[in-house]
Design an enzyme around this catalytic site. Structure first.
Site, PDB file in Angstrom:
ATOM      1  N   ARG A 115      33.340  82.503  66.288  1.00  0.00           N
ATOM      2  CA  ARG A 115      33.615  81.910  64.981  1.00  0.00           C
ATOM      3  C   ARG A 115      34.700  82.728  64.289  1.00  0.00           C
ATOM      4  O   ARG A 115      34.843  83.919  64.517  1.00  0.00           O
ATOM      5  CB  ARG A 115      32.346  81.898  64.119  1.00  0.00           C
ATOM      6  CG  ARG A 115      31.225  81.054  64.719  1.00  0.00           C
ATOM      7  CD  ARG A 115      30.064  80.927  63.746  1.00  0.00           C
ATOM      8  NE  ARG A 115      28.938  80.213  64.321  1.00  0.00           N
ATOM      9  CZ  ARG A 115      28.819  78.887  64.362  1.00  0.00           C
ATOM     10  NH1 ARG A 115      29.784  78.136  63.861  1.00  0.00           N
ATOM     11  NH2 ARG A 115      27.774  78.316  64.902  1.00  0.00           N
ATOM     12  N   GLY A 140      33.940  72.156  66.258  1.00  0.00           N
ATOM     13  CA  GLY A 140      33.365  71.347  65.179  1.00  0.00           C
ATOM     14  C   GLY A 140      34.332  71.102  64.040  1.00  0.00           C
ATOM     15  O   GLY A 140      35.553  71.270  64.192  1.00  0.00           O
ATOM     16  N   THR A 143      36.621  73.990  63.176  1.00  0.00           N
ATOM     17  CA  THR A 143      37.633  74.158  64.222  1.00  0.00           C
ATOM     18  C   THR A 143      38.714  73.099  64.100  1.00  0.00           C
ATOM     19  O   THR A 143      39.906  73.374  64.282  1.00  0.00           O
ATOM     20  CB  THR A 143      36.976  74.079  65.614  1.00  0.00           C
ATOM     21  OG1 THR A 143      35.956  75.070  65.702  1.00  0.00           O
ATOM     22  CG2 THR A 143      37.986  74.298  66.718  1.00  0.00           C
ATOM     23  N   THR A 169      30.049  69.076  68.012  1.00  0.00           N
ATOM     24  CA  THR A 169      29.003  69.587  67.120  1.00  0.00           C
ATOM     25  C   THR A 169      27.673  69.029  67.569  1.00  0.00           C
ATOM     26  O   THR A 169      27.522  67.819  67.732  1.00  0.00           O
ATOM     27  CB  THR A 169      29.266  69.222  65.651  1.00  0.00           C
ATOM     28  OG1 THR A 169      28.072  69.469  64.898  1.00  0.00           O
ATOM     29  CG2 THR A 169      29.648  67.758  65.482  1.00  0.00           C
ATOM     30  N   ILE A 170      26.734  69.901  67.773  1.00  0.00           N
ATOM     31  CA  ILE A 170      25.416  69.463  68.214  1.00  0.00           C
ATOM     32  C   ILE A 170      24.694  68.703  67.107  1.00  0.00           C
ATOM     33  O   ILE A 170      23.815  67.881  67.361  1.00  0.00           O
ATOM     34  CB  ILE A 170      24.590  70.680  68.701  1.00  0.00           C
ATOM     35  CG1 ILE A 170      23.523  70.246  69.709  1.00  0.00           C
ATOM     36  CG2 ILE A 170      24.000  71.448  67.537  1.00  0.00           C
ATOM     37  CD1 ILE A 170      22.889  71.383  70.462  1.00  0.00           C
ATOM     38  N   ASP A 171      25.114  68.931  65.844  1.00  0.00           N
ATOM     39  CA  ASP A 171      24.473  68.269  64.700  1.00  0.00           C
ATOM     40  C   ASP A 171      24.915  66.822  64.521  1.00  0.00           C
ATOM     41  O   ASP A 171      24.347  66.101  63.699  1.00  0.00           O
ATOM     42  CB  ASP A 171      24.785  69.025  63.397  1.00  0.00           C
ATOM     43  CG  ASP A 171      24.173  70.411  63.369  1.00  0.00           C
ATOM     44  OD1 ASP A 171      23.335  70.695  64.241  1.00  0.00           O
ATOM     45  OD2 ASP A 171      24.534  71.202  62.485  1.00  0.00           O
ATOM     46  N   ARG A 216      22.249  71.644  60.085  1.00  0.00           N
ATOM     47  CA  ARG A 216      22.556  72.427  58.889  1.00  0.00           C
ATOM     48  C   ARG A 216      22.706  71.525  57.670  1.00  0.00           C
ATOM     49  O   ARG A 216      22.104  71.740  56.634  1.00  0.00           O
ATOM     50  CB  ARG A 216      23.844  73.218  59.123  1.00  0.00           C
ATOM     51  CG  ARG A 216      24.300  74.045  57.940  1.00  0.00           C
ATOM     52  CD  ARG A 216      25.605  74.749  58.265  1.00  0.00           C
ATOM     53  NE  ARG A 216      25.416  75.748  59.294  1.00  0.00           N
ATOM     54  CZ  ARG A 216      25.022  76.996  59.063  1.00  0.00           C
ATOM     55  NH1 ARG A 216      24.781  77.389  57.827  1.00  0.00           N
ATOM     56  NH2 ARG A 216      24.880  77.851  60.049  1.00  0.00           N
ATOM     57  N   TYR A 326      18.103  77.721  70.188  1.00  0.00           N
ATOM     58  CA  TYR A 326      19.095  78.194  71.153  1.00  0.00           C
ATOM     59  C   TYR A 326      18.827  77.680  72.560  1.00  0.00           C
ATOM     60  O   TYR A 326      19.749  77.603  73.380  1.00  0.00           O
ATOM     61  CB  TYR A 326      19.166  79.726  71.120  1.00  0.00           C
ATOM     62  CG  TYR A 326      19.687  80.221  69.789  1.00  0.00           C
ATOM     63  CD1 TYR A 326      21.016  80.050  69.453  1.00  0.00           C
ATOM     64  CD2 TYR A 326      18.844  80.797  68.848  1.00  0.00           C
ATOM     65  CE1 TYR A 326      21.510  80.453  68.217  1.00  0.00           C
ATOM     66  CE2 TYR A 326      19.319  81.207  67.615  1.00  0.00           C
ATOM     67  CZ  TYR A 326      20.661  81.036  67.308  1.00  0.00           C
ATOM     68  OH  TYR A 326      21.139  81.416  66.081  1.00  0.00           O
TER      69      TYR A 326
END
Length: 441
Positions: A115, A140, A143, A169-171, A216, A326
């Site tokens: 990051r 994401g 980025t 993005t996993i979200d 998030r 994780y």
């Protein structure tokens, strides 16, 4: 000729419109062009992965390298190690189809990720010095904002460099696109944690299984995992506020569910209830290297609150807290995500070879080239006034935890976002709220 995409083909952002609606926003359709901008022998491409891990990263890397080589005979492809800072702090890693042949079977990213570390001038200086003319950036929304800054600096200097962003993005919170790669895998893996929580809860008297999933700002993983499971009794996400005590609160629902069923499963997204935690545990806001607010552990906080409530009611209860965060993001992608990653990578290659700079993604089932500012200006969130959230409420039978004002505000925000006219049946509250929103810009 039928293999090539017509240069005038577009993909509409919205497919459900009214007959009098304006034409709306359209994006260039992704795919191979009959005429390309770059000669294959002149191409020097580089690939970088930034931000957190996500299933499918290695698949995208593999397909970029193999696609450039097999479809366009490009031989100079390099990997940038450890995120944006790798442009100016480490050597480039030469990549060939042979070197990436089986990396899709592993989780994570072979290039490493980090990051922060974004220094636009240093990055573009390095791109210019090394003669790079195609940059593939996987990451994401933060980025992609960085990719947009790189593109603007490249354009300011007049360099002939294509910048292709592949949103990760996993979200699933990237705006405009249908979904991000790795999301299906994440939902599938979340099932294992929910199944374990259900077994633990149903095997104890007044057992509660609490599972914290990623999300998030957006609760898509929690919502889809709940809908897929059918074992979940309550799903809490950042977009839908909830409260603990009083009539219609979470504690009342837990008591009722345990009396009826003798056990229950709760799924909570990591960004849910942060305002409630902040009231009980005052802490200063802290940010990570990407500029995201560091979240307090809602799962742990909720576990203690439920325990304290049951103790005060002299109610026997067993609670098991599972945090698979994780584990979910570190696994390789499943079959459907592997196919999706391949299509994204190939679409990115075709666009870059044609000389475009863009973010690639699926819009209404069609792959398209989207301007950077479109995917970075807003965030994709669960609409609590939408039918998908209504389906979840009917599946879990949980209360909405919403006041009438919450619902009216959500509807008004959606109306303003979509620029819809005020319905004739709107209440006076909505009209007043609308006027205040508009007056505040």
């Amino acid at each position: 000729r039928q293999y090539f995409v017509n240069a005038d083909d577009t993909v509409p952002e919205k497919v459900v419109v009214q007959k009098n609606s304006p034409r709306g926003v359209h994006f260039r359709r992704a795919g191979p062009r009959q005429r390309v901008y770059f000669e294959p022998e002149d191409v020097k491409a580089c690939i970088v992965t930034c931000g957190g891990l996500c299933p499918g990263l290695n698949t995208v890397i593999r397909e970029l390298v193999c696609g450039l080589s097999h479809m366009y005979n490009v031989n100079d492809v390099f990997g940038i190690q450890n995120g944006y800072k790798g442009f100016y702090s480490s050597n480039y890693l030469p990549m060939t189809p042979k070197s990436v042949n089986d990396i899709h079977k592993r989780g994570g990213t072979v290039l490493g990720s980090s990051r922060g570390g974004h220094d636009t001038h240093k990055i573009v200086d390095n791109i210019q010095d090394r003669g790079i003319n195609q940059v593939y950036i996987i990451g994401g929304d933060g980025t992609q904002k960085g990719a947009y800054e790189i593109f603007k600096e490249i354009r300011r200097r007049g360099l002939k460099v294509a910048v292709a962003g592949i949103p990760k993005t996993i979200d699933n919170d990237i705006a405009v696109i249908d979904k991000s790669f790795g999301f299906d895998t994440a939902v599938e893996e979340a099932q294992r944690a929910i199944d374990a929580a259900h077994v633990e809860a149903s095997s104890a008297e007044n057992g509660i299984g609490l599972v914290k999933l990623m999300g998030r700002y957006s609760g898509f993983i929690a919502m889809y995992a709940t809908l897929a499971s059918r074992d979940v009794d309550c799903c809490l996400i950042p977009e839908s506020p909830f409260y603990l005590e009083g009539e219609g609160g979470l504690f009342e629902y837990i008591e009722r569910r345990l009396k009826e069923n003798n056990h229950m499963v709760i799924v909570v997204a990591e960004g849910a209830g942060q305002d409630l935690i902040a009231k009980s545990i005052p802490v200063a806001d802290q940010l990570d290297a990407s500029g995201n607010k560091l979240l307090l552990d809602v799962g742990l906080w909720l576990t203690h609150k439920i325990k304290d409530h049951c103790k005060s009611k002299k109610m026997e209860m067993t609670i098991k807290y599972i945090d698979p965060t994780y584990m979910i993001r570190a696994i390789p992608s499943n079959a459907s995500d592997n196919v999706y990653c391949t299509l994204l990578a190939h679409s990115a290659i075709h666009g870059a070879m044609a000389g475009y700079s863009f973010t690639v993604g699926m819009v209404n089932g069609r792959h398209a080239y989207i301007p950077f500012h479109r995917v970075t200006s807003t965030r994709n969130k669960v609409k609590i006034t939408d039918r998908m959230w209504a389906r979840l409420l009917s599946s879990t039978n949980q209360p909405s935890f919403l006041s009438k004002e919450d619902i009216m505000e959500a509807r008004e925000a959606e109306r303003l976002a979509n620029r819809l006219p005020v319905p004739a049946s709107s209440s006076e509250h909505t009209k007043k709220h609308s006027a205040s929103v508009l007056s505040n810009g």
